[in-house]
Design an enzyme around this catalytic site. Structure first.
Site: not given
Length: 414
Positions: A81, A83, A144, A178, A201, A383
């Site tokens: 992904h 994003d 990520d 995602e 991922d 994150h």
């Protein structure tokens, strides 16, 4: 096999493009800036020689590496992904490259005293002597899942440049959104045309996953009544205090920071409120479907019990399913997991087969008819400001992709 300098350069070029998604926007993509990376990838895929390169109106990018065999084998796919998570800013990413990592703490930002601790984040120890890419402590990194994108593009480029390596038809796709749970919503499985696929991922080197949480969101709306506090007796209803009672009724030990492995949880991730109205937002997670259903029931029961005590309907709970455990869809085709495990063993990687404490596009795609286990992309501490990725892990993940392509040709040779 895979050029270290090129894979590092490619990864840096991706992570310095801000692609943070927005959970509050229903559009596809949820942020216009995701198009910037999508258009770059479209151009790059054409340049390296892939066919059927298509960037659609919803920001999904698909492309094909044609078979170079004279017999048919299953069509496999690889997915990542574009994003990055809205949990932490992805704007103005300034990657730092640490060559020959010495195993000690890494100073991310001297001015702000932001340290990547090698004792607190002890996974760092396994990468001593390698090249580590970190943030500068003010943003996330975006491994990520831009590490996954880097690996897929690098593997396709390598196969194009080395036609002596035999492979069947390979399809790739890069998805938007995602991180806000929508990455597979508009994914056209029929157009993709693969027999099965893999999301690149996962986290640390060796991860191979075909189980994930069942997932739901819960929104708790609590209505109060504001009156002047000096004259409030018997009249004011403080929604904040009702919210506190609700929160206290949720099992205190069944939260992310106190659970691991197959243990599920309730996660309160957002609170907005005043006396008149408070909104609590939870996510509910569990690998076991029956326990998952009981968790959802409990959220409703807590509201029912408090409402009954208050003799009102002050609390309203809205629960929405998000995704389900892909194990149910992958177990009948376990050979697609076995292939990856064999490839990892072939190239000296110890497979780490474990449940995902989260979800991927692959979980939703598996329920749309495309079985889709998850393979490591190499990053850690997603994150947040302490995210990092070893370059050597990205190289190994790229080798896994190439190895899967080769393994399928021998497994299904006629």
């Amino acid at each position: 096999m895979i050029d270290k300098k090129n894979i590092t350069k490619r990864f840096i070029s991706y992570v310095t493009i801000d692609t943070e998604s927005n959970p509050n926007n229903p559009d596809f993509p949820s942020t216009e800036k995701q198009w910037n990376l999508a258009k770059l990838l479209e151009k790059e895929l054409i340049e390296i020689g892939l066919e059927d390169v298509e960037l659609d109106e919803n920001c999904y990018i698909m492309a094909t590496l044609p078979s170079n065999l004279d017999y048919d084998v299953p069509i496999i796919g690889f997915i990542s992904h574009i994003d990055t998570s809205p949990d932490f800013t992805g704007a103005n990413v300034k990657p730092q490259i640490i060559e020959n990592y010495d195993g000690k703490d890494i100073v991310l930002n001297k001015e702000q005293n932001i340290i990547l601790s090698s004792t607190y984040f002890d996974d760092l120890q396994q990468y001593k002597g390698q090249t580590i890419i970190t943030t500068d402590g003010t943003t996330l990194l975006g491994a990520d899942d831009k590490a996954g994108i880097t690996e897929i593009v690098s593997a396709m480029e390598y196969l194009v440049k080395h036609p002596e390596i035999k492979h069947g038809k390979i399809r790739i796709c890069f998805t938007p959104d995602e991180e806000v749970g929508k990455g597979a919503h508009l994914f056209d499985v029929e157009k993709f045309g693969a027999d099965w696929a893999y999301t690149m991922d996962g986290s640390q080197i060796g991860e191979l996953e075909y189980e994930n949480f069942n997932a739901a969101s819960a929104k708790i709306n609590i209505k109060g009544k504001i009156v002047h506090p000096g004259y409030a007796k018997g009249k004011m209803i403080n929604s904040l205090l009702i919210a506190n009672e609700y929160i206290a009724a949720v099992p205190a030990d069944e939260v992310p920071e106190k659970t691991e492995g197959y243990e599920g949880f309730f996660h309160l991730h957002d609170v907005k409120g005043d006396v008149e109205e408070t909104v609590l937002e939870y996510i509910i997670r569990d690998h076991d479907f029956d326990i998952f259903e009981k968790r959802k029931y409990l959220m409703q029961k807590i509201a029912f019990d408090i409402n009954k005590k208050l003799e009102s309907d002050a609390i309203q709970v809205t629960i929405k399913n998000q995704y389900f455990n892909m194990k149910e869809k992958v177990t009948p085709v376990m050979h697609i997991v076995d292939i990856v495990e064999e490839v990892m063993n072939d190239i000296g990687i110890t497979p780490l087969i474990k449940p995902i404490r989260g979800g991927t596009d692959g979980s939703q795609l598996s329920y749309k008819g495309l079985p889709c286990p998850n393979i490591f992309a190499g990053g850690h501490n997603f994150h947040g400001r302490f995210e990092y990725v070893p370059v050597e892990s990205m190289i190994k993940a790229t080798e896994v992709i190439v190895g899967i392509a080769q393994k399928v040709t021998t497994k299904y040779k006629q």
